[in-house]
Write a protein that holds these residues in place. Sequence first.
Motif, PDB file in Angstrom:
ATOM      1  N   THR A  51      -7.346  -0.848 -66.385  1.00 12.79           N
ATOM      2  CA  THR A  51      -7.007  -2.015 -65.576  1.00 12.79           C
ATOM      3  C   THR A  51      -5.959  -1.556 -64.575  1.00 12.79           C
ATOM      4  O   THR A  51      -4.954  -0.952 -64.964  1.00 12.79           O
ATOM      5  CB  THR A  51      -6.428  -3.153 -66.444  1.00 12.79           C
ATOM      6  N   GLY A  52      -6.199  -1.821 -63.314  1.00 13.43           N
ATOM      7  CA  GLY A  52      -5.203  -1.504 -62.299  1.00 13.43           C
ATOM      8  C   GLY A  52      -4.231  -2.668 -62.165  1.00 13.43           C
ATOM      9  O   GLY A  52      -4.619  -3.829 -62.324  1.00 13.43           O
ATOM     10  N   LEU A  53      -2.988  -2.358 -61.898  1.00 10.03           N
ATOM     11  CA  LEU A  53      -1.958  -3.378 -61.687  1.00 10.03           C
ATOM     12  C   LEU A  53      -1.155  -3.001 -60.456  1.00 10.03           C
ATOM     13  O   LEU A  53      -0.515  -1.949 -60.436  1.00 10.03           O
ATOM     14  CB  LEU A  53      -1.032  -3.483 -62.902  1.00 10.03           C
ATOM     15  N   ILE A  54      -1.200  -3.854 -59.451  1.00  6.90           N
ATOM     16  CA  ILE A  54      -0.376  -3.640 -58.264  1.00  6.90           C
ATOM     17  C   ILE A  54       0.861  -4.521 -58.421  1.00  6.90           C
ATOM     18  O   ILE A  54       0.758  -5.741 -58.559  1.00  6.90           O
ATOM     19  CB  ILE A  54      -1.136  -3.989 -56.969  1.00  6.90           C
ATOM     20  N   LEU A  55       2.013  -3.878 -58.423  1.00  4.90           N
ATOM     21  CA  LEU A  55       3.287  -4.580 -58.592  1.00  4.90           C
ATOM     22  C   LEU A  55       3.788  -5.042 -57.226  1.00  4.90           C
ATOM     23  O   LEU A  55       4.148  -4.224 -56.383  1.00  4.90           O
ATOM     24  CB  LEU A  55       4.308  -3.658 -59.254  1.00  4.90           C
ATOM     25  N   ALA A  56       3.781  -6.356 -57.012  1.00  7.13           N
ATOM     26  CA  ALA A  56       4.157  -6.902 -55.700  1.00  7.13           C
ATOM     27  C   ALA A  56       5.091  -8.104 -55.831  1.00  7.13           C
ATOM     28  O   ALA A  56       5.139  -8.951 -54.951  1.00  7.13           O
ATOM     29  CB  ALA A  56       2.904  -7.299 -54.934  1.00  7.13           C
ATOM     30  N   GLY A  57       5.829  -8.180 -56.919  1.00  8.31           N
ATOM     31  CA  GLY A  57       6.675  -9.347 -57.158  1.00  8.31           C
ATOM     32  C   GLY A  57       8.084  -9.267 -56.606  1.00  8.31           C
ATOM     33  O   GLY A  57       8.884 -10.175 -56.807  1.00  8.31           O
ATOM     34  N   GLY A  58       8.407  -8.195 -55.900  1.00  8.17           N
ATOM     35  CA  GLY A  58       9.763  -8.041 -55.372  1.00  8.17           C
ATOM     36  C   GLY A  58      10.041  -8.985 -54.210  1.00  8.17           C
ATOM     37  O   GLY A  58       9.133  -9.548 -53.606  1.00  8.17           O
ATOM     38  N   THR A  59      11.312  -9.135 -53.901  1.00  4.63           N
ATOM     39  CA  THR A  59      11.708 -10.046 -52.821  1.00  4.63           C
ATOM     40  C   THR A  59      11.881  -9.332 -51.490  1.00  4.63           C
ATOM     41  O   THR A  59      12.061  -9.981 -50.467  1.00  4.63           O
ATOM     42  CB  THR A  59      13.022 -10.761 -53.172  1.00  4.63           C
ATOM     43  N   LEU A  73      -2.991   0.997 -65.313  1.00  3.65           N
ATOM     44  CA  LEU A  73      -2.493   1.863 -64.248  1.00  3.65           C
ATOM     45  C   LEU A  73      -1.620   1.005 -63.342  1.00  3.65           C
ATOM     46  O   LEU A  73      -2.117   0.198 -62.563  1.00  3.65           O
ATOM     47  CB  LEU A  73      -3.666   2.464 -63.469  1.00  3.65           C
ATOM     48  N   ALA A  74      -0.306   1.154 -63.488  1.00  3.27           N
ATOM     49  CA  ALA A  74       0.649   0.339 -62.734  1.00  3.27           C
ATOM     50  C   ALA A  74       1.099   1.082 -61.481  1.00  3.27           C
ATOM     51  O   ALA A  74       1.547   2.232 -61.570  1.00  3.27           O
ATOM     52  CB  ALA A  74       1.857   0.009 -63.607  1.00  3.27           C
ATOM     53  N   VAL A  75       0.980   0.412 -60.329  1.00  4.79           N
ATOM     54  CA  VAL A  75       1.298   1.032 -59.042  1.00  4.79           C
ATOM     55  C   VAL A  75       2.083   0.044 -58.196  1.00  4.79           C
ATOM     56  O   VAL A  75       1.661  -1.096 -58.004  1.00  4.79           O
ATOM     57  CB  VAL A  75       0.001   1.451 -58.304  1.00  4.79           C
ATOM     58  N   ALA A  76       3.211   0.477 -57.677  1.00  2.58           N
ATOM     59  CA  ALA A  76       4.009  -0.356 -56.785  1.00  2.58           C
ATOM     60  C   ALA A  76       3.290  -0.553 -55.452  1.00  2.58           C
ATOM     61  O   ALA A  76       2.567   0.336 -54.991  1.00  2.58           O
ATOM     62  CB  ALA A  76       5.380   0.280 -56.549  1.00  2.58           C
ATOM     63  N   CYS A  77       3.509  -1.700 -54.838  1.00  2.00           N
ATOM     64  CA  CYS A  77       2.836  -2.019 -53.568  1.00  2.00           C
ATOM     65  C   CYS A  77       3.424  -1.268 -52.385  1.00  2.00           C
ATOM     66  O   CYS A  77       2.878  -1.326 -51.290  1.00  2.00           O
ATOM     67  CB  CYS A  77       2.884  -3.520 -53.304  1.00  2.00           C
ATOM     68  N   ASP A  78       4.538  -0.545 -52.597  1.00  5.90           N
ATOM     69  CA  ASP A  78       5.203   0.126 -51.470  1.00  5.90           C
ATOM     70  C   ASP A  78       4.945   1.627 -51.445  1.00  5.90           C
ATOM     71  O   ASP A  78       5.779   2.413 -51.035  1.00  5.90           O
ATOM     72  CB  ASP A  78       6.702  -0.173 -51.476  1.00  5.90           C
ATOM     73  N   LEU A  79       3.743   2.018 -51.870  1.00  7.59           N
ATOM     74  CA  LEU A  79       3.335   3.427 -51.863  1.00  7.59           C
ATOM     75  C   LEU A  79       2.147   3.615 -50.915  1.00  7.59           C
ATOM     76  O   LEU A  79       1.034   3.917 -51.343  1.00  7.59           O
ATOM     77  CB  LEU A  79       2.959   3.878 -53.282  1.00  7.59           C
ATOM     78  N   PRO A  80       2.365   3.457 -49.608  1.00  6.14           N
ATOM     79  CA  PRO A  80       1.233   3.461 -48.671  1.00  6.14           C
ATOM     80  C   PRO A  80       0.550   4.811 -48.496  1.00  6.14           C
ATOM     81  O   PRO A  80      -0.528   4.880 -47.928  1.00  6.14           O
ATOM     82  CB  PRO A  80       1.870   3.008 -47.358  1.00  6.14           C
ATOM     83  N   PHE A  81       1.155   5.892 -49.001  1.00  2.72           N
ATOM     84  CA  PHE A  81       0.572   7.222 -48.835  1.00  2.72           C
ATOM     85  C   PHE A  81      -0.124   7.706 -50.108  1.00  2.72           C
ATOM     86  O   PHE A  81      -0.616   8.819 -50.173  1.00  2.72           O
ATOM     87  CB  PHE A  81       1.650   8.211 -48.397  1.00  2.72           C
ATOM     88  N   LEU A  82      -0.172   6.851 -51.096  1.00  5.12           N
ATOM     89  CA  LEU A  82      -0.800   7.167 -52.372  1.00  5.12           C
ATOM     90  C   LEU A  82      -2.263   7.533 -52.163  1.00  5.12           C
ATOM     91  O   LEU A  82      -2.937   6.943 -51.322  1.00  5.12           O
ATOM     92  CB  LEU A  82      -0.696   5.951 -53.297  1.00  5.12           C
ATOM     93  N   SER A  83      -2.731   8.490 -52.961  1.00  7.14           N
ATOM     94  CA  SER A  83      -4.135   8.906 -52.837  1.00  7.14           C
ATOM     95  C   SER A  83      -4.885   8.643 -54.141  1.00  7.14           C
ATOM     96  O   SER A  83      -4.297   8.639 -55.225  1.00  7.14           O
ATOM     97  CB  SER A  83      -4.221  10.389 -52.482  1.00  7.14           C
TER      98      SER A  83
END
Length: 189
Positions: free
Chosen positions: A7-15, A92-102
């Motif tokens: 399961t993918g999880l995009i972490l986007a709850g920050g302010t 698979l937890a991934v922060a939303c602020d990793l725009p260069f992730l591959s």
Amino acid sequence: MEKESVTGLILAGGTGRRFGSDKARAVVAGRPMIERVYRVVAPVAGTVLLSVRPGQEDYGLPVRRVEDPVEGAGPLAGLLAGLEAAETPWLLAVACDLPFLSEDILRTLLAACRPGLDAVVPRTPDGRLHPLCAAYATTVRPVVAEQLAAGRRALHALLDRLGAVRLVDVPAAPLRNINRPDDLPTDLR
């Protein structure tokens, strides 16, 4: 690893305090950061969840929204929300602020997942661990809940509590996160 096991999880709850606005919407090379992250997570995960603050939007992505169980508790709360919603052995937890992730980095992490491990975490050449782009066995949910209830919100502290963490060496560039507008190269804004 088969994507149906993840399961993918995009972490986007920050302010976005340091960024000055909702950084998930910040455009990098023509696309919002969150869309760029979604496009690398979706091919490797059977389902993609989006961790957000209560009442926050889903950014128009084809994902299932999960709300942080403790508002203002940071990524650990988002991780717990994802672990509670996941119906697979791995999250698979991934922060939303990793725009260069591959996608290659994510596949490398998932290839290292094995039964008996609690987490697979990337380590860059500078020795830094990146728990905001890591695979977690869904069996760690009780430990995450305990950490959150105790007010220990740092993900590095969580890694210290987990029994079996595998570190995977990866290049630094794909894990470069964006905290402030100045972190974006001017040619990609």
